[in-house]
Design a protein around this motif. Structure first.
Motif, mmCIF file in Angstrom:
data_model
loop_
_atom_site.group_PDB
_atom_site.id
_atom_site.type_symbol
_atom_site.label_atom_id
_atom_site.label_comp_id
_atom_site.label_asym_id
_atom_site.label_seq_id
_atom_site.Cartn_x
_atom_site.Cartn_y
_atom_site.Cartn_z
ATOM 1 N N GLN A 25 2.629 15.836 7.987
ATOM 2 C CA GLN A 25 1.468 15.430 8.770
ATOM 3 C C GLN A 25 0.326 14.957 7.866
ATOM 4 O O GLN A 25 -0.427 14.052 8.230
ATOM 5 N N ASP A 26 0.220 15.535 6.661
ATOM 6 C CA ASP A 26 -0.803 15.094 5.711
ATOM 7 C C ASP A 26 -0.449 13.729 5.124
ATOM 8 O O ASP A 26 -1.323 12.895 4.901
ATOM 9 N N ALA A 29 -1.277 11.242 7.844
ATOM 10 C CA ALA A 29 -2.728 11.066 7.936
ATOM 11 C C ALA A 29 -3.230 10.217 6.771
ATOM 12 O O ALA A 29 -4.095 9.362 6.947
ATOM 13 N N TRP A 30 -2.680 10.424 5.589
ATOM 14 C CA TRP A 30 -3.061 9.638 4.415
ATOM 15 C C TRP A 30 -2.710 8.170 4.632
ATOM 16 O O TRP A 30 -3.491 7.284 4.299
ATOM 17 N N LEU A 31 -1.544 7.934 5.210
ATOM 18 C CA LEU A 31 -1.137 6.556 5.478
ATOM 19 C C LEU A 31 -2.056 5.892 6.497
ATOM 20 O O LEU A 31 -2.380 4.718 6.366
ATOM 21 N N GLY A 32 -2.473 6.662 7.510
ATOM 22 C CA GLY A 32 -3.371 6.111 8.522
ATOM 23 C C GLY A 32 -2.831 4.824 9.114
ATOM 24 O O GLY A 32 -1.703 4.764 9.589
ATOM 25 N N GLU A 33 -3.641 3.790 9.045
ATOM 26 C CA GLU A 33 -3.272 2.481 9.602
ATOM 27 C C GLU A 33 -2.486 1.624 8.612
ATOM 28 O O GLU A 33 -2.069 0.519 8.944
ATOM 29 N N ARG A 34 -2.322 2.100 7.391
ATOM 30 C CA ARG A 34 -1.647 1.300 6.369
ATOM 31 C C ARG A 34 -0.176 1.123 6.691
ATOM 32 O O ARG A 34 0.475 2.063 7.114
ATOM 33 N N ASP A 89 6.135 5.494 6.887
ATOM 34 C CA ASP A 89 5.822 6.510 7.894
ATOM 35 C C ASP A 89 7.024 6.780 8.789
ATOM 36 O O ASP A 89 7.270 7.928 9.181
ATOM 37 N N ARG A 122 -6.942 9.141 -3.509
ATOM 38 C CA ARG A 122 -7.717 8.305 -2.594
ATOM 39 C C ARG A 122 -6.879 7.094 -2.233
ATOM 40 O O ARG A 122 -6.281 6.481 -3.110
ATOM 41 N N PRO A 123 -6.831 6.761 -0.952
ATOM 42 C CA PRO A 123 -6.059 5.577 -0.551
ATOM 43 C C PRO A 123 -6.636 4.321 -1.187
ATOM 44 O O PRO A 123 -7.850 4.188 -1.338
ATOM 45 N N ARG A 125 -7.539 0.533 -1.054
ATOM 46 C CA ARG A 125 -7.835 -0.463 -0.023
ATOM 47 C C ARG A 125 -6.991 -1.704 -0.259
ATOM 48 O O ARG A 125 -6.791 -2.107 -1.395
#
Length: 131
Positions: A25-26, A29-34, A89, A122-123, A125
């Motif tokens: 789940q972490d 969450a780190w991937l997010g929209e990526r 993901d 840190r992701p 950008r």
């Protein structure tokens, strides 16, 4: 470590291993929209595992750490080409290999830092071409 490049690669390896060791789940969450391709993750980790050989020769990794990284590299090498296609993901939730990699990354961090629970990197950008 002999130079700044070794220190950077050592730090990047620890950060990437923290991401691989994180709970699913972490990671999600780190991937997010990526949209990160599974093959890109595999290739990045395989590269870090190969580079670690030279880093160990120069004292950046201890033999036990190198052994753990080799195990991660071997497990990733067992992921067949069809399982490398698609977004990471999706692979995290469908391919059991990522659970194995998670366990191996946790062992590496336990060996290296004494605890597998580390802050996630840190992701990055996405590059947009604008300054």
């Amino acid at each position: 470590m002999n130079h700044l490049g070794d220190a950077h690669l050592h730090t990047w390896t620890l950060r990437f291993m923290a991401l691989l060791a994180a709970d699913p789940q972490d990671q999600l969450a780190w991937l997010g929209e990526r949209e990160v391709d599974t093959k890109d993750v595999v290739e990045e980790v395989e590269l870090l595992c190969r580079v670690s050989e030279g880093l160990a020769e120069r004292g950046a990794f201890e033999p036990d750490e190198l052994s753990d990284l080799r195990a991660i590299g071997r497990r990733l090498g067992e992921i067949d080409a069809t399982c490398r296609v698609g977004l990471w993901d999706n692979a995290l939730s469908t391919d059991v290999a990522w659970g194995d990699v998670r366990s191996l990354a946790r062992q590496f961090l336990l060996t290296s830092l004494g605890d597998w629970r580390q802050p996630l990197p840190r992701p990055v950008r996405p590059h947009t071409g604008r300054h």
